[in-house]
Design an enzyme around this catalytic site. Structure first.
Site, PDB file in Angstrom:
ATOM      1  N   SER A 104       0.823  -1.208   0.000  1.00  0.00           N
ATOM      2  CA  SER A 104       0.000   0.000   0.000  1.00  0.00           C
ATOM      3  C   SER A 104       0.856   1.256   0.000  1.00  0.00           C
ATOM      4  O   SER A 104       1.930   1.278   0.589  1.00  0.00           O
ATOM      5  CB  SER A 104      -0.941   0.036   1.201  1.00  0.00           C
ATOM      6  OG  SER A 104      -1.695   1.237   1.156  1.00  0.00           O
ATOM      7  N   LYS A 113      -4.678  -6.748   3.215  1.00  0.00           N
ATOM      8  CA  LYS A 113      -4.685  -5.637   2.244  1.00  0.00           C
ATOM      9  C   LYS A 113      -6.109  -5.377   1.751  1.00  0.00           C
ATOM     10  O   LYS A 113      -6.511  -4.230   1.548  1.00  0.00           O
ATOM     11  CB  LYS A 113      -3.754  -5.953   1.066  1.00  0.00           C
ATOM     12  CG  LYS A 113      -3.748  -4.874  -0.025  1.00  0.00           C
ATOM     13  CD  LYS A 113      -3.169  -3.572   0.467  1.00  0.00           C
ATOM     14  CE  LYS A 113      -3.360  -2.335  -0.369  1.00  0.00           C
ATOM     15  NZ  LYS A 113      -3.435  -2.371  -1.782  1.00  0.00           N
ATOM     16  N   HIS A 132      -7.798  -3.476   4.437  1.00  0.00           N
ATOM     17  CA  HIS A 132      -7.225  -2.122   4.366  1.00  0.00           C
ATOM     18  C   HIS A 132      -7.966  -1.307   3.302  1.00  0.00           C
ATOM     19  O   HIS A 132      -8.372  -0.164   3.534  1.00  0.00           O
ATOM     20  CB  HIS A 132      -5.729  -2.229   4.033  1.00  0.00           C
ATOM     21  CG  HIS A 132      -5.085  -0.955   3.570  1.00  0.00           C
ATOM     22  ND1 HIS A 132      -5.310  -0.411   2.322  1.00  0.00           N
ATOM     23  CD2 HIS A 132      -4.236  -0.103   4.181  1.00  0.00           C
ATOM     24  CE1 HIS A 132      -4.631   0.714   2.196  1.00  0.00           C
ATOM     25  NE2 HIS A 132      -3.967   0.921   3.317  1.00  0.00           N
ATOM     26  N   ASN A 133      -8.165  -1.898   2.143  1.00  0.00           N
ATOM     27  CA  ASN A 133      -8.840  -1.175   1.060  1.00  0.00           C
ATOM     28  C   ASN A 133     -10.305  -0.925   1.384  1.00  0.00           C
ATOM     29  O   ASN A 133     -10.858   0.111   1.005  1.00  0.00           O
ATOM     30  CB  ASN A 133      -8.714  -1.943  -0.261  1.00  0.00           C
ATOM     31  CG  ASN A 133      -7.327  -1.800  -0.861  1.00  0.00           C
ATOM     32  OD1 ASN A 133      -6.367  -1.538  -0.145  1.00  0.00           O
ATOM     33  ND2 ASN A 133      -7.205  -1.974  -2.159  1.00  0.00           N
ATOM     34  N   GLU A 166     -10.285   1.975   3.475  1.00  0.00           N
ATOM     35  CA  GLU A 166      -9.933   3.108   2.590  1.00  0.00           C
ATOM     36  C   GLU A 166     -11.182   3.619   1.851  1.00  0.00           C
ATOM     37  O   GLU A 166     -11.391   4.830   1.745  1.00  0.00           O
ATOM     38  CB  GLU A 166      -8.867   2.622   1.612  1.00  0.00           C
ATOM     39  CG  GLU A 166      -8.401   3.631   0.599  1.00  0.00           C
ATOM     40  CD  GLU A 166      -7.406   3.014  -0.393  1.00  0.00           C
ATOM     41  OE1 GLU A 166      -6.481   2.287   0.038  1.00  0.00           O
ATOM     42  OE2 GLU A 166      -7.568   3.235  -1.606  1.00  0.00           O
TER      43      GLU A 166
END
Ligand SMILES: NC(=O)c1ccc[n+]([C@@H]2O[C@H](COP(=O)([O-])OP(=O)(O)OC[C@H]3O[C@@H](n4cnc5c(N)ncnc54)[C@H](OP(=O)(O)O)[C@@H]3O)[C@@H](O)[C@H]2O)c1
Length: 460
Positions: free
Chosen positions: A127, A182, A185-186, A189
């Site tokens: 990232s 990840k 995480h997105n 986000e």
């Protein structure tokens, strides 16, 4: 002399990552499908640590054994194609790292397939975009432990730094753990971006502020609890001028998406984890893409005119606090999903480490991660710092959602966070009513407050 590591895919990320690795004194050899890109790249950046081989075979042969190869390709067909090409040339003990935003299930399949040939596979979430890849990304590697040990010195050297100067890289666990983290995480986000977009919408719609004026408000917020990478980016976007106009006025209001937000929501639904803000942000992007329908319906459904009932100073104070609390909710939803995934997949997630690895280099880095790291609990609302935040800011979030609702301004993320919080504050929800209905028409049964067991009522 042979190279320490090979990198395939000189796109935005691959180019930056290879330069980062070389700058740390590791000899990198690169390969790209389009040779002209490689030639141009080496002419510009090549040195004793950054080289290219004549062809694919020479690239593979020119790597130190056991080999370490990084793939920075679009996930799906391109990665599959290169793996098919690469695998016959690899030897027992070689290690491959996939830095794409890949679906964790596919990562697990690759891990199995490559292991049949004795090749170790590491699925690594990367990232930070191009700048992060060049100057220090946040790295979320998972999968083969042998591969992690092989790549570890390089990944630790190229990663960003956390709040205490430690590398933002840590082993996330087995299987598809790295790509799972990840993915979440997105998902966070998506919610963070949506909440900021909603703040921008409220300020421009109710107070008719210009982008430059909104940028000034966001700039003040940067110094407080909202400090984060995304708010820095938001200020730049709000200020950006092109051809004498604000760039934002030229950009069509249709949000794109590549799928990681949808994957997060699909997982949340599959595991029964409520993620209303994360999933709401995905819906918001989908609905934004329906530009023609919105344009057709807007005059038919008579969008009301907005009225400012609070002073701008009061409203921005409420909004800052609302966004602060919404951020806690976004991370709470994301970590709750990771907790459920741990129960389901047994990856061995290092939860506290995840809160540390996200402190630098990545898109969702923010001041709040300091408290999350220091006082991690599986449901973040349980932590004392979180309860303080909730009690201090909940009324502000409610004021913002109520104001938006009265002015017909849609809030997918902020209203999702308020509902999520309100639901956790209710010891009694109307699910007894749902159970009554389910038993009435489907004889699904229910538990009772006064007796143990499962019961059906006699509805005749
Ligand atoms: N961009 C970001 O901010 C970001 C952040 C985190 C993670 N990622 C992930 O990183 C990966 C790379 O992203 P990127 O932005 O660098 O992509 P990109 O700029 O589009 O580059 C794609 C690279 O893949 C190569 N490629 C495409 N199809 C191929 C095929 N069939 N066979 C061989 N090579 C092929 C391209 O080679 P040619 O030069 O021959 O076309 C190019 O080098 C993606 O999985 C992305 O999700 C991106």
């Amino acid at each position: 002399m042979s190279s320490t590591i090979g990198l395939i895919g000189l796109g935005t990320m691959g180019k930056a990552l290879a330069r980062n690795i070389a700058s740390k004194g590791f000899k990198v050899s690169v390969w790209n499908r389009t040779p002209e890109t490689t030639t141009e790249y080496i002419l510009k950046y090549g040195n004793e640590f950054l080289t290219a081989a004549e062809n694919f075979e020479a690239f593979v042969e020119g790597l130190q054994l056991p080999r370490k190869i990084v793939l920075m390709l679009p996930d799906g067909a391109p990665t599959e194609e290169i793996l098919r090409k690469l695998l016959p040339a690899l030897d027992d003990g070689d290690c491959v790292m996939d830095g794409a935003n890949a679906l964790f299930r596919l990562t697990e399949l690759h891990q199995k397939q490559l292991l049949e040939k004795g090749v170790h596979f590491l699925g690594t979430g990367v990232s930070g975009g191009e700048e992060g890849a060049l100057h220090g990304p946040s790295l979320m590697p998972g999968g083969s432990h042998e591969a992690w040990q092989s790549f570890e010195p390089i990944l630790m050297a190229i990663a960003a730094e956390d709040f205490n100067g430690k590398a933002c890289a840590a082993y996330m666990g087995g299987g598809g753990a790295g790509h799972y983290v990840k993915m979440v995480h997105n998902g966070i986000e998506y919610a963070e971006m949506q909440a900021l977009a909603e703040a921008y919408d409220l300020l421009r719609s109710i107070y008719q502020l210009k982008n430059e004026e909104i940028a000034q408000i966001f700039t003040q917020w940067k110094e407080g609890p909202l400090e984060s990478f995304l708010i820095d980016m938001a200020v730049e976007v709000l200020k950006k001028q092109e051809e004498g106009k604000s760039l934002l006025e030229l950009i069509v209001d249709k949000a794109g998406q590549k799928g990681t937000g949808t994957w997060t929501s699909q997982e949340a639904l599959a595991l029964g984890v409520p993620t209303p803000s994360l999933t709401g942000a995905v819906f918001a992007r989908s609905l934004s893409a329906e530009k023609d329908t919105r344009t057709r319906l807007a005059p038919l459904l008579k969008t009301p005119k907005t009225v400012a009932s609070l002073t701008l100073t009061d409203f921005t104070a409420h909004l800052e606090k609302a966004l602060t609390l919404a951020r806690l909710s976004h991370f709470t939803q994301g970590f709750a999903l990771l907790q459920a995934a741990e129960t389901e997949h047994h990856y061995g997630f290092p939860f506290v480490e995840i809160a540390r690895v996200w402190q630098g280099g990545c898109i969702i880095r923010c001041a709040l991660l300091k408290d999350i790291h220091a006082h991690y609990t599986p449901l973040l609302y349980d932590a004392a710092f979180a309860q303080e935040l909730i009690l201090e800011n909940l009324q502000n979030l409610r004021t913002i959602v109520a104001t938006a609702s009265s002015q017909a301004i849609p809030l997918f993320a902020l209203s999702g966070s308020l509902t999520h919080l309100d639901a956790y504050r209710r010891a009694e929800l109307p699910a007894n009513f749902i159970q009554g209905l389910r038993d009435r028409f489907g004889a699904h049964g229910f538990e009772r407050k006064d007796k143990e067991g499962t019961f059906h009522s006699d509805w005749k």
